[in-house]
Design a protein around this motif. Structure first.
Motif, PDB file in Angstrom:
ATOM      1  N   ILE A  49      31.690 -27.448  49.853  1.00  0.00           N
ATOM      2  CA  ILE A  49      31.946 -26.404  48.848  1.00  0.00           C
ATOM      3  C   ILE A  49      32.794 -26.962  47.709  1.00  0.00           C
ATOM      4  O   ILE A  49      32.497 -26.731  46.528  1.00  0.00           O
ATOM      5  CB  ILE A  49      32.614 -25.179  49.501  1.00  0.00           C
ATOM      6  CG1 ILE A  49      31.618 -24.474  50.431  1.00  0.00           C
ATOM      7  CG2 ILE A  49      33.136 -24.216  48.443  1.00  0.00           C
ATOM      8  CD1 ILE A  49      32.218 -23.355  51.256  1.00  0.00           C
ATOM      9  N   ILE A  50      33.837 -27.722  48.049  1.00  0.00           N
ATOM     10  CA  ILE A  50      34.661 -28.339  47.000  1.00  0.00           C
ATOM     11  C   ILE A  50      33.803 -29.257  46.135  1.00  0.00           C
ATOM     12  O   ILE A  50      33.982 -29.316  44.904  1.00  0.00           O
ATOM     13  CB  ILE A  50      35.830 -29.117  47.625  1.00  0.00           C
ATOM     14  CG1 ILE A  50      36.805 -28.154  48.316  1.00  0.00           C
ATOM     15  CG2 ILE A  50      36.568 -29.937  46.568  1.00  0.00           C
ATOM     16  CD1 ILE A  50      37.912 -28.854  49.097  1.00  0.00           C
ATOM     17  N   GLY A  51      32.848 -29.951  46.753  1.00  0.00           N
ATOM     18  CA  GLY A  51      31.998 -30.884  46.025  1.00  0.00           C
ATOM     19  C   GLY A  51      30.799 -30.247  45.363  1.00  0.00           C
ATOM     20  O   GLY A  51      29.922 -30.960  44.844  1.00  0.00           O
ATOM     21  N   LEU A  52      30.709 -28.921  45.400  1.00  0.00           N
ATOM     22  CA  LEU A  52      29.617 -28.174  44.765  1.00  0.00           C
ATOM     23  C   LEU A  52      28.251 -28.498  45.375  1.00  0.00           C
ATOM     24  O   LEU A  52      27.215 -28.352  44.723  1.00  0.00           O
ATOM     25  CB  LEU A  52      29.582 -28.414  43.243  1.00  0.00           C
ATOM     26  CG  LEU A  52      30.847 -28.025  42.478  1.00  0.00           C
ATOM     27  CD1 LEU A  52      30.680 -28.320  40.993  1.00  0.00           C
ATOM     28  CD2 LEU A  52      31.181 -26.560  42.685  1.00  0.00           C
ATOM     29  N   LEU A  53      28.255 -28.959  46.620  1.00  0.00           N
ATOM     30  CA  LEU A  53      27.013 -29.159  47.355  1.00  0.00           C
ATOM     31  C   LEU A  53      26.616 -27.889  48.103  1.00  0.00           C
ATOM     32  O   LEU A  53      25.478 -27.769  48.561  1.00  0.00           O
ATOM     33  CB  LEU A  53      27.163 -30.309  48.353  1.00  0.00           C
ATOM     34  CG  LEU A  53      27.392 -31.694  47.742  1.00  0.00           C
ATOM     35  CD1 LEU A  53      27.740 -32.693  48.831  1.00  0.00           C
ATOM     36  CD2 LEU A  53      26.172 -32.152  46.963  1.00  0.00           C
ATOM     37  N   ASP A  54      27.553 -26.966  48.240  1.00  0.00           N
ATOM     38  CA  ASP A  54      27.313 -25.693  48.907  1.00  0.00           C
ATOM     39  C   ASP A  54      28.140 -24.637  48.175  1.00  0.00           C
ATOM     40  O   ASP A  54      29.016 -24.970  47.354  1.00  0.00           O
ATOM     41  CB  ASP A  54      27.717 -25.781  50.388  1.00  0.00           C
ATOM     42  CG  ASP A  54      27.079 -24.685  51.236  1.00  0.00           C
ATOM     43  OD1 ASP A  54      26.405 -23.799  50.664  1.00  0.00           O
ATOM     44  OD2 ASP A  54      27.259 -24.713  52.465  1.00  0.00           O
TER      45      ASP A  54
END
Length: 231
Positions: free
Chosen positions: A57-62
Motif C-alpha cells: 500500500i505504501i508503494g502504491l502497488l495496492d
C-alpha cells in the motif's frame, strides 16, 4: 535526524480488507504511521501479520479499503492506475526478496529500466546507471546477465535499480530473505550506508538481527501495530 513538520509518509486509520465470496479477511486495521525524510524504519512481525500488504500500500502497488494515505503531503486515494504508476516510477524505489531482475536483460539494462519510462536523454540514463552500479560495487559487471551473478550480487543490482531514479523513499520487502547470512549482512550494510547518505528507507523483515539496523521498528500483529521500538 531532524524531522520536518510534514512527514513523507502519513497513514491515518489505514485498513485493508480482502473479500471473497464466503469470507472477508482483515489484513490491516487502524494503522497509524508517519515516516519522515531521512528515517530508516523497519516493520517486523510473524508471517501473515500484514507486513507485505502494508508495504504494498505504501508503494502504491495496492490500495487501502479504509483510512488516509498521504505521500509527500498529497493524498493518493482516488488516483488512476496511470497516475499511481507515474508516482511509483519517480518517488518510490523497490527492493524485493526475489530480486525481480529480468533474466534476458544485462545488469546495465535492468538498472536502466525505470529510467526508460521517463523523458530522459540516453546520456543521462547512462551516467545515472553507472553511478548507481558504482555505488553498489558492481560497475564491472554491467554487461553480465543475472544468471551469471551470485544471489548477493543480484540483490545489489536490485538495490542499484531501486536508487537509480533518486526516489523519495526506498521500500525493501524481506531484502535478505533469499540470501545466506554473509550476503544478507552485506546487503544490510549497504542499506545502512545509503541511509547514512540520506536515503529514507522502510523495510519489512522477520529477522530481528536486521530489524535492529533501523532507527525504529514497528511490530505488526494481526494487521495492527502493537509496539514500537527505537534504536
Amino acid at each position: 535526524m531532524t524531522e520536518s513538520a510534514q512527514p513523507l509518509i502519513h497513514l491515518h486509520s489505514l485498513g485493508k480488507v480482502f473479500y471473497t465470496e464466503e469470507l472477508e479477511t482483515h489484513a490491516l486495521a487502524d494503522v497509524h504511521l508517519d515516516i519522515h525524510e531521512g528515517e530508516f524504519v523497519s516493520i517486523a512481525g510473524p508471517s501473515g501479520c500484514g507486513k507485505s500488504t502494508l508495504l504494498a500500500i505504501i508503494g502504491l502497488l495496492d490500495t487501502a479499503t479504509a483510512g488516509e494515505y498521504r505521500l509527500d503531503g498529497e493524498a493518493v486515494h482516488g488516483l488512476s492506475v496511470a497516475e499511481r504508476a507515474a508516482i511509483r516510477n519517480r518517488a518510490i524505489g523497490f527492493i524485493f526478496q526475489a530480486f525481480n531482475l529480468i533474466g534476458d536483460l544485462t545488469v546495465f539494462e535492468n538498472v536502466e529500466l525505470p529510467l526508460v519510462y521517463r523523458d530522459m536523454a540516453s546520456s543521462e540514463r547512462k551516467e545515472r546507471v553507472l553511478r548507481s552500479l558504482e555505488r553498489v560495487g558492481l560497475a564491472h559487471r554491467e554487461r553480465h546477465f543475472p544468471s551469471q551473478l551470485s544471489g548477493g550480487q543480484q540483490q545489489r543490482v536490485a538495490v542499484a535499480r531501486a536508487i537509480v531514479g533518486e526516489p523519495l523513499i526506498l521500500l525493501a520487502d524481506e531484502p535478505t530473505g533469499n540470501l545466506d547470512s554473509n550476503n544478507g549482512s552485506a546487503v544490510m550494510d549497504l542499506l545502512g550506508e545509503l541511509h547514512g547518505d540520506g536515503a529514507t528507507i522502510c523495510m519489512v523483515t522477520h529477522d530481528p538481527r536486521y530489524a535492529d539496523v533501523a532507527e525504529r521498528t514497528l511490530h505488526l500483529f494481526d494487521g495492527r501495530i502493537v509496539a514500537e521500538d527505537a534504536a
